[in-house]
Design a protein around this motif. Structure first.
Motif, PDB file in Angstrom:
ATOM      1  N   ALA A  98       0.845  -1.200   0.000  1.00 54.63           N
ATOM      2  CA  ALA A  98       0.000   0.000   0.000  1.00 54.63           C
ATOM      3  C   ALA A  98       0.877   1.245   0.000  1.00 54.63           C
ATOM      4  CB  ALA A  98      -0.940   0.005   1.196  1.00 54.63           C
ATOM      5  N   HIS A  99       0.209   2.400  -0.026  1.00 60.74           N
ATOM      6  CA  HIS A  99       0.929   3.680  -0.059  1.00 60.74           C
ATOM      7  C   HIS A  99       1.559   4.037   1.284  1.00 60.74           C
ATOM      8  CE1 HIS A  99      -2.962   4.587   1.684  1.00 60.74           C
ATOM      9  NE2 HIS A  99      -2.489   5.733   2.122  1.00 60.74           N
ATOM     10  N   GLN A 127      -2.527  -1.760   7.725  1.00 61.01           N
ATOM     11  CA  GLN A 127      -1.547  -1.411   6.695  1.00 61.01           C
ATOM     12  C   GLN A 127      -0.499  -0.434   7.230  1.00 61.01           C
ATOM     13  OE1 GLN A 127      -2.501  -3.996   4.511  1.00 61.01           O
ATOM     14  NE2 GLN A 127      -1.503  -2.575   3.146  1.00 61.01           N
ATOM     15  N   GLY A 202      -0.394   7.890  10.813  1.00 57.75           N
ATOM     16  CA  GLY A 202      -0.478   7.201   9.526  1.00 57.75           C
ATOM     17  C   GLY A 202      -1.287   7.882   8.457  1.00 57.75           C
ATOM     18  N   CYS A 243      -9.730   7.188  -2.747  1.00 63.22           N
ATOM     19  CA  CYS A 243     -10.570   6.999  -1.566  1.00 63.22           C
ATOM     20  C   CYS A 243     -10.029   7.848  -0.413  1.00 63.22           C
ATOM     21  CB  CYS A 243     -10.640   5.521  -1.174  1.00 63.22           C
ATOM     22  SG  CYS A 243      -9.079   4.803  -0.640  1.00 63.22           S
ATOM     23  N   GLY A 245      -9.937   8.025   3.707  1.00 68.68           N
ATOM     24  CA  GLY A 245     -10.170   7.620   5.092  1.00 68.68           C
ATOM     25  C   GLY A 245      -9.759   8.833   5.916  1.00 68.68           C
ATOM     26  N   GLY A 246      -8.513   8.829   6.410  1.00 61.93           N
ATOM     27  CA  GLY A 246      -7.936  10.056   6.951  1.00 61.93           C
ATOM     28  C   GLY A 246      -7.594  10.996   5.808  1.00 61.93           C
ATOM     29  N   GLY A 247      -7.270  10.386   4.662  1.00 61.39           N
ATOM     30  CA  GLY A 247      -7.052  11.186   3.457  1.00 61.39           C
ATOM     31  C   GLY A 247      -5.623  11.252   2.949  1.00 61.39           C
ATOM     32  N   SER A 248      -4.748  10.305   3.342  1.00 66.70           N
ATOM     33  CA  SER A 248      -3.348  10.463   2.934  1.00 66.70           C
ATOM     34  C   SER A 248      -3.074  10.039   1.500  1.00 66.70           C
ATOM     35  CB  SER A 248      -2.407   9.740   3.897  1.00 66.70           C
ATOM     36  OG  SER A 248      -2.536   8.343   3.829  1.00 66.70           O
ATOM     37  N   ASN A 249      -3.686   8.939   1.033  1.00 62.75           N
ATOM     38  CA  ASN A 249      -3.398   8.578  -0.365  1.00 62.75           C
ATOM     39  C   ASN A 249      -4.031   9.611  -1.291  1.00 62.75           C
ATOM     40  OD1 ASN A 249      -5.601   7.000  -2.247  1.00 62.75           O
ATOM     41  ND2 ASN A 249      -6.102   6.671  -0.098  1.00 62.75           N
ATOM     42  N   GLY A 316      -9.768   0.425   7.034  1.00 63.50           N
ATOM     43  CA  GLY A 316      -8.920   1.588   6.783  1.00 63.50           C
ATOM     44  C   GLY A 316      -9.694   2.877   6.551  1.00 63.50           C
ATOM     45  N   LEU A 317     -11.004   2.784   6.330  1.00 62.13           N
ATOM     46  CA  LEU A 317     -11.812   3.992   6.125  1.00 62.13           C
ATOM     47  C   LEU A 317     -12.710   4.274   7.321  1.00 62.13           C
ATOM     48  CD1 LEU A 317     -12.974   3.498   2.400  1.00 62.13           C
ATOM     49  CD2 LEU A 317     -10.933   4.654   3.240  1.00 62.13           C
ATOM     50  N   GLU A 363     -10.669  -0.632   0.739  1.00 61.29           N
ATOM     51  CA  GLU A 363     -10.640   0.833   0.757  1.00 61.29           C
ATOM     52  C   GLU A 363     -10.639   1.339  -0.683  1.00 61.29           C
ATOM     53  OE1 GLU A 363      -8.565  -1.114   2.429  1.00 61.29           O
ATOM     54  OE2 GLU A 363      -8.826  -0.639   4.548  1.00 61.29           O
ATOM     55  N   THR A 364      -9.668   0.830  -1.462  1.00 65.00           N
ATOM     56  CA  THR A 364      -9.509   1.242  -2.849  1.00 65.00           C
ATOM     57  C   THR A 364     -10.744   0.931  -3.688  1.00 65.00           C
ATOM     58  OG1 THR A 364      -7.224   0.524  -2.547  1.00 65.00           O
ATOM     59  CG2 THR A 364      -7.883   1.139  -4.763  1.00 65.00           C
ATOM     60  N   SER A 389      -4.719   2.436  -4.040  1.00 64.83           N
ATOM     61  CA  SER A 389      -3.938   2.682  -2.823  1.00 64.83           C
ATOM     62  C   SER A 389      -3.317   1.438  -2.201  1.00 64.83           C
ATOM     63  CB  SER A 389      -4.795   3.410  -1.789  1.00 64.83           C
ATOM     64  OG  SER A 389      -5.990   2.704  -1.538  1.00 64.83           O
ATOM     65  N   GLY A 390      -3.921   0.264  -2.426  1.00 59.26           N
ATOM     66  CA  GLY A 390      -3.319  -0.920  -1.824  1.00 59.26           C
ATOM     67  C   GLY A 390      -3.925  -2.212  -2.341  1.00 59.26           C
TER      68      GLY A 390
END
Ligand SMILES: *Cc1c(COP(=O)(O)O)cnc(C)c1O
Length: 409
Positions: A98-99, A127, A202, A243, A245-249, A316-317, A363-364, A389-390
């Motif tokens: 994953a990223h 992840q 993360g 996608c 979740g927290g928004g990093s990818n 993850g989301l 997630e992806t 993303s993963g």
């Protein structure tokens, strides 16, 4: 391309020196943590300008992670969508799948630079826990990972990997036993251990400088993808989807495209079972601004302003908050946010597996489902680029359980 690019001409100038993205972001923490965050910020600023740091990180991203990750034309999926051409940015091919590793290597290098001897992290899908355990094993740093007990159950293979790499996994049994509780527990540990411990957050959440720093480490995704599109198609994509979740990818994917006003950016939140309170994890769609985990951003909350329970099929989301820069992009209108429900994501997981021979992370799968819809309404010469993303191997057991099949692991 350098790993942390301070002169990116297409980059937005935010956050300001207080860590604000417009109204959002900032630093809402007990005084105990203020000094550590100041130290982290100044160390990061100096690392950004240090060619040795850049070289070390670039080298690791290349030889340890396997970057650059390719872009891939999902031809059969595009045919199925019946419109635009769908391309994947293949973060699933990174070491650890994953990223997340783009960020943990950067922060592990900073940990060493700050002279700290211990690392802690939170994880949802596992992840980020695996990516942190991996970075710590690489550098010989002791590592403790907090993980909601419910997620420990949903993501067994990742728990096993973390332990194999020498990390200690602490199941968190408070609250909903998911990501938000794991962040609370990690923050509690950090308050007591901040002198010798770095907390590797993360995602693009938490107090300043985390949202900025994690975005910068993840921006390698969008920088590569943007250049790859120019090299391969001699053009930029019409739409970029990721996608959230927290928004990093998503932040890493979008940031290098922010000033390309002709490129539409779409973030996909977890719509869960429905739009009813407690049934989704879409703070940008159903939440209100508030403070969670040290920063001001959209948060799912009840009438009293208490953080609301959340649900997503994907661990993850499954988080009630989101990075402050996404809140800024939402309000400024630069990024459009939408949501995808559990059922549609699960269906897309199967479709991508059979159509492309790729198991995407659940997630992806949310992002791909919306990308398919969007592509279906576009012309065949147009391009939709999705951050893959993963990889989805980690989800096989949970999917089997949901389908009433035998656990394959
Ligand atoms: C953790 C994770 C996410 C969600 O986190 P972001 O910070 O929103 O990127 C999405 N996809 C995969 C594969 C993940 O592991």
């Amino acid at each position: 391309m350098s790993a942390v690019d301070q002169h990116n001409p297409s980059a937005s100038h935010l956050p300001d020196k207080h860590g604000r993205f417009g109204d959002f972001g900032g630093r809402f923490v007990p005084e105990t943590l203020t000094r550590a965050l100041d130290e982290l910020e100044s160390e990061y600023e100096s690392a950004k300008k240090d060619p040795d740091f850049q070289r070390q990180l670039d080298e690791l991203l290349k030889s340890f992670v396997g970057r650059p990750s390719p872009i891939y034309h999902a031809k059969r999926l595009s045919e199925k969508a019946g419109g635009a051409q769908i391309w994947f940015k293949r973060e699933d091919l990174n070491h650890t799948g994953a990223h997340k590793i783009n960020n943990t290597l950067g922060q592990a290098l900073l940990t060493i630079r700050m002279g700290k001897q211990r690392v802690i992290a939170e994880t949802g899908a596992g992840q980020h826990g695996v990516a942190t355990a991996t970075a710590c094993a690489h550098f010989g740093l002791p590592c403790v990972v907090y993980m909601g007990a419910e997620d420990v159950r949903r993501q067994k293979p990742n728990v096993f990997s973390m332990k194999l790499m020498g990390a200690e996994v602490c199941p968190v049994t408070s609250g909903s036993k998911t990501l938000r509780d794991a962040v609370n527990e990690a923050m509690r540990d950090w308050m007591a251990s901040v002198e010798n411990t770095h907390y590797i957050i993360g995602s693009v959440i938490g107090p300043h400088p985390f949202p900025m720093m994690v975005r910068d480490f993840q921006s390698v995704i969008g920088r590569e993808a943007r250049q790859q599109c120019l090299d391969v198609m001699q053009r930029l994509p019409d739409t970029v989807v990721a996608c959230v979740g927290g928004g990093s990818n998503a932040a890493g994917m979008f940031y290098p495209f922010i000033e390309d006003s002709e490129v539409e950016l779409v973030g996909v939140e977890a719509g869960g079972l429905s739009s009813a309170p407690g049934q989704n994890a879409s703070p940008l769609t159903h939440g209100m601004p508030g403070v969670l985990h040290g920063s001001y951003s959209y948060v799912l909350q009840d009438e009293d302003g208490q953080t609301a329970p959340v649900h997503s099929v994907s661990a993850g989301l499954d988080y009630p908050g989101v990075g402050p820069e996404h809140s800024y992009w939402k309000d400024s209108g630069r990024v459009r946010y939408t949501e995808c429900q559990d059922g549609q994501a699960l269906e897309m997981f199967d479709t991508v597996a059979r159509t492309e021979g790729i198991l995407p992370a659940l997630e992806t799968s949310h992002a791909i489902a919306k990308a398919m819809e969007i592509a279906g309404e576009m012309d065949s010469h147009q391009v939709v680029l999705v951050c893959l993303s993963g990889r989805g191997d980690k989800d096989a057991a949970e999917i089997a359980r949901l389908k009433g099949l035998e656990d394959p692991t």
